[in-house]
Design an enzyme around this catalytic site. Sequence first.
Site, mmCIF file in Angstrom:
data_model
loop_
_atom_site.group_PDB
_atom_site.id
_atom_site.type_symbol
_atom_site.label_atom_id
_atom_site.label_comp_id
_atom_site.label_asym_id
_atom_site.label_seq_id
_atom_site.Cartn_x
_atom_site.Cartn_y
_atom_site.Cartn_z
ATOM 1 N N ARG A 131 -17.473 18.729 -4.305
ATOM 2 C CA ARG A 131 -18.244 17.709 -5.346
ATOM 3 C C ARG A 131 -17.963 17.733 -6.729
ATOM 4 O O ARG A 131 -18.237 16.973 -7.615
ATOM 5 C CB ARG A 131 -19.636 18.197 -5.076
ATOM 6 C CG ARG A 131 -20.564 16.993 -5.701
ATOM 7 C CD ARG A 131 -22.170 17.121 -5.480
ATOM 8 N NE ARG A 131 -22.440 18.523 -5.281
ATOM 9 C CZ ARG A 131 -22.778 19.228 -6.332
ATOM 10 N NH1 ARG A 131 -22.846 18.861 -7.520
ATOM 11 N NH2 ARG A 131 -23.265 20.508 -6.008
ATOM 12 N N TYR B 75 -18.205 -8.559 -8.361
ATOM 13 C CA TYR B 75 -18.435 -8.206 -6.940
ATOM 14 C C TYR B 75 -19.861 -8.053 -6.909
ATOM 15 O O TYR B 75 -20.830 -7.327 -7.527
ATOM 16 C CB TYR B 75 -17.656 -6.660 -6.821
ATOM 17 C CG TYR B 75 -18.055 -5.953 -5.546
ATOM 18 C CD1 TYR B 75 -17.406 -6.627 -4.425
ATOM 19 C CD2 TYR B 75 -18.935 -5.043 -5.365
ATOM 20 C CE1 TYR B 75 -17.640 -6.001 -3.062
ATOM 21 C CE2 TYR B 75 -19.082 -4.262 -3.977
ATOM 22 C CZ TYR B 75 -18.381 -4.984 -2.973
ATOM 23 O OH TYR B 75 -18.666 -4.636 -1.666
ATOM 24 N N ASP C 220 -12.985 -3.902 -13.203
ATOM 25 C CA ASP C 220 -12.626 -3.543 -11.936
ATOM 26 C C ASP C 220 -11.130 -4.275 -11.307
ATOM 27 O O ASP C 220 -11.289 -5.552 -11.458
ATOM 28 C CB ASP C 220 -13.936 -4.188 -11.022
ATOM 29 C CG ASP C 220 -13.704 -4.001 -9.604
ATOM 30 O OD1 ASP C 220 -12.734 -3.613 -9.094
ATOM 31 O OD2 ASP C 220 -14.865 -3.975 -8.839
ATOM 32 N N LYS D 135 -9.647 -1.248 -0.436
ATOM 33 C CA LYS D 135 -8.934 -2.364 -0.494
ATOM 34 C C LYS D 135 -7.562 -2.103 -0.519
ATOM 35 O O LYS D 135 -6.959 -1.467 0.387
ATOM 36 C CB LYS D 135 -9.396 -3.338 -1.594
ATOM 37 C CG LYS D 135 -11.108 -3.422 -1.593
ATOM 38 C CD LYS D 135 -11.737 -3.960 -0.402
ATOM 39 C CE LYS D 135 -13.026 -3.856 -0.479
ATOM 40 N NZ LYS D 135 -13.906 -4.283 -1.600
HETATM 41 C C1 LIG Z 1 -15.066 -3.709 -2.147
HETATM 42 C C2 LIG Z 1 -15.029 -3.981 -3.521
HETATM 43 C C3 LIG Z 1 -15.945 -2.874 -4.353
HETATM 44 C C4 LIG Z 1 -16.798 -2.127 -3.708
HETATM 45 O O1 LIG Z 1 -16.077 -1.138 -3.134
HETATM 46 P P1 LIG Z 1 -16.432 -0.181 -1.933
HETATM 47 O O2 LIG Z 1 -15.332 0.745 -1.349
HETATM 48 O O3 LIG Z 1 -16.929 -1.139 -0.620
HETATM 49 O O4 LIG Z 1 -17.682 0.528 -2.171
HETATM 50 C C5 LIG Z 1 -15.823 -3.043 -5.560
HETATM 51 N N1 LIG Z 1 -15.131 -4.196 -6.349
HETATM 52 C C6 LIG Z 1 -14.611 -5.126 -5.747
HETATM 53 C C7 LIG Z 1 -13.640 -6.057 -6.463
HETATM 54 C C8 LIG Z 1 -14.477 -4.893 -4.253
HETATM 55 O O5 LIG Z 1 -13.669 -5.876 -3.607
#
Ligand SMILES: *Cc1c(COP(=O)(O)O)cnc(C)c1O
Length: 392
Positions: free
Chosen positions: A48, A102, A174, A199
Amino acid sequence: MSEEKLGLNTICTHVGEIEDKQFKGSVSPIYLSSSYEFMDVDVKRYPRYFNTPNQEHLAKKVAALEHAEAAMIFGSGMAAVSTTLLAFLKAGDHVVVQKDIYGGTRNLIEAHFDNFKIDYTFTNGLEVDEFASCLKENTKMIYIETPSNPLLKLVDLNAISELAKANDAMTVIDNTFATPILQNPIDFGIDVVIHSATKYLGGHSDICAGAVASTQKNMDTIWDMAKNLGGSLSDFTVWMLERSMKTLVLRVKAQQKNARKLAKYLNKHEAIAKVYYPGLKDHPDHKLAKKQMRGYGAMMSFDLADGLDAKAFLKALKLIKPSMSLAGIESTIMLPSEASHSLLTPEERAAQGIGDNLIRWSVGIESRKDLIKDVEQAIESVSSSALQTTNS
Ligand SMILES: *Cc1c(COP(=O)(O)O)cnc(C)c1O
């Protein structure tokens, strides 16, 4: 070996790998200990604390790819997002948040920031002026996501970072849709880069993970919050993510090559009303994409022509899978009105340009001719039933 001079594929295959001194195996061993020696050691390790051998080493690969001093691996994209926001924003601070981010991030902010007494404003649009008009005396951060979901609109990284610097605010992005292969926000002055590694970094639709990259100083601040929030990733999954990232360049390049050609094909198709893909010359942000990205990515959206049923189209597909998530090597397809944006009213969706006929395609590595064949047979199937409805 200077990591900055290494090619992308070399960074992906080798940076951060753990040498197997004992058996001389060619891939990183997995260290699953959740308890480590505490006396006479440089680092007190604990899962952690984000500092097990596998976590620490994989973070080096992410940092190298994002041109960052340091990085951390998280248990999900949202663990990375929430930890970053809460690490820097305190009660009384204000954050300017890009519209069309998101859904999970939006929900975190709308549902919980009032409780933390963190003030926020969502922009009305993606132009830098719209960010500027949201700034307040106490603005601490500008939060962006480009290309955006699902309409693939872009935000000008240079302009946003200059705006933030002029106003003593930090910038967080992001970068999930672009991947570090196609876009390095730090080169444009953005401070902190976040990925949902679920992703493209993962890329096989089989792990949930996240990552953050920035300066060592910023990562120290994030770590301070992260160790208490506890969103670290299991070392098994860290190892799987390392394995996946070795092919990141190959995957992203193959996916984007498909996407580019398929966007052109759809753009000419009479059953398709509109295609949203930054690689198309008529996309409003095409020039900006050329300036700040090394490619246009593998996400695209399109509107089916009026009278064609989008749900029936998805059901008629045989190869391309209707699916919530994105970025795997297999093509997946989704209706924002039924999934990512289903909680909005039809009017709210319309205001964002998200119609019931909008379809988002996460393009995979399949052979293009098979993808086209699948789309053609699905269009034929919905066109003939549309014809029958009109005739009856
Ligand atoms: C899926 C996604 C997230 C969140 O990610 P998780 O792994 O599902 O928590 C954040 N930003 C974007 C652009 C995403 O496609």
